[in-house]
Structures are given as structure tokens and as C-alpha cells.
Design an enzyme around this catalytic site. Structure first.
Site, PDB file in Angstrom:
ATOM      1  N   VAL A  93     108.462 -44.676 -15.651  1.00  0.00           N
ATOM      2  CA  VAL A  93     107.942 -43.461 -16.289  1.00  0.00           C
ATOM      3  C   VAL A  93     107.330 -42.604 -15.182  1.00  0.00           C
ATOM      4  O   VAL A  93     106.395 -43.047 -14.495  1.00  0.00           O
ATOM      5  CB  VAL A  93     106.889 -43.788 -17.372  1.00  0.00           C
ATOM      6  CG1 VAL A  93     106.373 -42.501 -18.001  1.00  0.00           C
ATOM      7  CG2 VAL A  93     107.480 -44.705 -18.440  1.00  0.00           C
ATOM      8  N   HIS A  97     100.594 -43.495 -13.390  1.00  0.00           N
ATOM      9  CA  HIS A  97      99.833 -44.408 -14.245  1.00  0.00           C
ATOM     10  C   HIS A  97      99.426 -45.630 -13.456  1.00  0.00           C
ATOM     11  O   HIS A  97     100.128 -46.069 -12.551  1.00  0.00           O
ATOM     12  CB  HIS A  97     100.637 -44.808 -15.490  1.00  0.00           C
ATOM     13  CG  HIS A  97     102.010 -45.337 -15.198  1.00  0.00           C
ATOM     14  ND1 HIS A  97     103.060 -44.526 -14.849  1.00  0.00           N
ATOM     15  CD2 HIS A  97     102.491 -46.603 -15.191  1.00  0.00           C
ATOM     16  CE1 HIS A  97     104.147 -45.259 -14.657  1.00  0.00           C
ATOM     17  NE2 HIS A  97     103.829 -46.523 -14.849  1.00  0.00           N
TER      18      HIS A  97
HETATM   19  P1  5GP Z   1     106.288 -48.421 -14.783  1.00  0.00           P
HETATM   20  O1  5GP Z   1     107.505 -49.311 -14.870  1.00  0.00           O
HETATM   21  O2  5GP Z   1     106.697 -46.972 -14.724  1.00  0.00           O
HETATM   22  O3  5GP Z   1     105.346 -48.805 -13.683  1.00  0.00           O
HETATM   23  O4  5GP Z   1     105.461 -48.648 -16.103  1.00  0.00           O
HETATM   24  C1  5GP Z   1     105.794 -48.055 -17.311  1.00  0.00           C
HETATM   25  C2  5GP Z   1     105.150 -48.883 -18.381  1.00  0.00           C
HETATM   26  O5  5GP Z   1     105.214 -48.146 -19.589  1.00  0.00           O
HETATM   27  C3  5GP Z   1     105.849 -50.221 -18.634  1.00  0.00           C
HETATM   28  O6  5GP Z   1     104.948 -51.298 -18.407  1.00  0.00           O
HETATM   29  C4  5GP Z   1     106.293 -50.134 -20.081  1.00  0.00           C
HETATM   30  O7  5GP Z   1     106.165 -51.345 -20.784  1.00  0.00           O
HETATM   31  C5  5GP Z   1     105.379 -49.063 -20.637  1.00  0.00           C
HETATM   32  N1  5GP Z   1     105.958 -48.328 -21.762  1.00  0.00           N
HETATM   33  C6  5GP Z   1     107.238 -47.891 -21.884  1.00  0.00           C
HETATM   34  N2  5GP Z   1     107.402 -47.234 -23.028  1.00  0.00           N
HETATM   35  C7  5GP Z   1     106.191 -47.240 -23.660  1.00  0.00           C
HETATM   36  C8  5GP Z   1     105.733 -46.703 -24.906  1.00  0.00           C
HETATM   37  O8  5GP Z   1     106.453 -46.062 -25.675  1.00  0.00           O
HETATM   38  N3  5GP Z   1     104.420 -46.928 -25.210  1.00  0.00           N
HETATM   39  C9  5GP Z   1     103.583 -47.612 -24.385  1.00  0.00           C
HETATM   40  N4  5GP Z   1     102.312 -47.789 -24.791  1.00  0.00           N
HETATM   41  N5  5GP Z   1     103.984 -48.131 -23.202  1.00  0.00           N
HETATM   42  C10 5GP Z   1     105.277 -47.942 -22.849  1.00  0.00           C
END
Ligand code: 5GP
Length: 111
Positions: A93, A97
Site C-alpha cells: 500500500v 505506514h
Molecule cells: P505493506 O505490505 O504495504 O507494508 O502493508 C500493508 C498492510 O495493509 C498489510 O499488512 C495488509 O494486511 C494491510 N491491509 C491490506 N488491506 C487492508 C484493509 O483493507 N484494511 C486494513 N485494516 N488493513 C489492510
């Protein structure tokens, strides 16, 4: 186009929100990787650390203090704070974050 997290900030997509102030939001990860797994995001749409600028310095510090706040709210003294910076290391995403993970032990270095 708005990212998923911008839609959560705008309340267009539901999330379990645990903390909010004027600059940040914290909500539970939908696929928790630990008993406690909270995402802390700035409301300002910054893609990641690489995309941050010098004017974001206070906001970045604020995010880390919010990580501490939510960890304390969850009763954690020991926890991990992670940000994936780029698709090559798992960023999925593209809205900055910080993952706050706790409630179990972790390996170091991460796999
Ligand atoms: P990244 O992989 O970008 O570091 O982390 C993205 C995080 O967003 C992942 O841990 C994933 O589980 C979380 N995530 C993806 N879609 C959603 C959603 O619709 N709601 C929430 N609360 N978390 C999400």
C-alpha cells in the site's frame, strides 16, 4: 487515485480504528501478523520514506510517537515498529505506514 489507506482515513472503507488525531490515524491490520498488529499512518498522503521531504520531519516523528502511544494502549512494553519502503521489500500500500507488532517473540534479522 486514492490509496486504500486514504479511503480508510476518509471513512470510505471500514477499519477498526484505535487512535486518531489531526495528523495521524491508527487502525488494526486486516491480516494480523501478531496478536497486536496496528498500522499507524499520517493523514497526509506520503507514499513512503523515500517520498517524504524535509517539511515532513515533524510528521514523521509524530508517527513514531503515535506508534508508542498505541503500543502502550495495547499494554505492550516490547514491540516492533516496521515500515516497508518499496515493493521490493514488501510494500503493498503506497501510503506511508508503520506496522506496530507485538504480543509474541520475533526473529532478528527478519526473514
Ligand atoms: P505493506 O505490505 O504495504 O507494508 O502493508 C500493508 C498492510 O495493509 C498489510 O499488512 C495488509 O494486511 C494491510 N491491509 C491490506 N488491506 C487492508 C484493509 O483493507 N484494511 C486494513 N485494516 N488493513 C489492510
Amino acid at each position: 487515485m486514492a490509496t486504500l489507506f486514504e479511503k480508510i482515513i476518509a471513512r470510505q472503507i471500514p477499519a477498526t480504528i484505535v487512535y486518531e488525531d489531526d495528523e495521524t490515524l491508527a487502525f488494526r491490520d486486516i491480516h494480523p501478523a501478531a496478536p497486536v498488529h496496528i498500522l499507524v499512518v499520517p493523514k497526509k498522503p506520503i507514499e513512503n520514506i523515500t517520498a517524504a521531504s524535509a517539511e515532513d520531519i515533524n510528521l514523521l516523528g509524530k508517527c513514531l510517537l503515535v506508534c508508542r502511544t498505541v503500543a502502550e494502549m495495547e499494554g505492550l512494553t516490547d514491540y516492533r515498529v516496521v515500515t516497508n519502503n518499496g515493493a521490493g521489500v514488501g510494500q503493498s500500500v503506497f501510503h506511508l505506514h508503520f506496522h506496530v507488532l507485538g504480543g509474541r517473540s520475533f526473529m532478528w534479522p527478519p526473514g
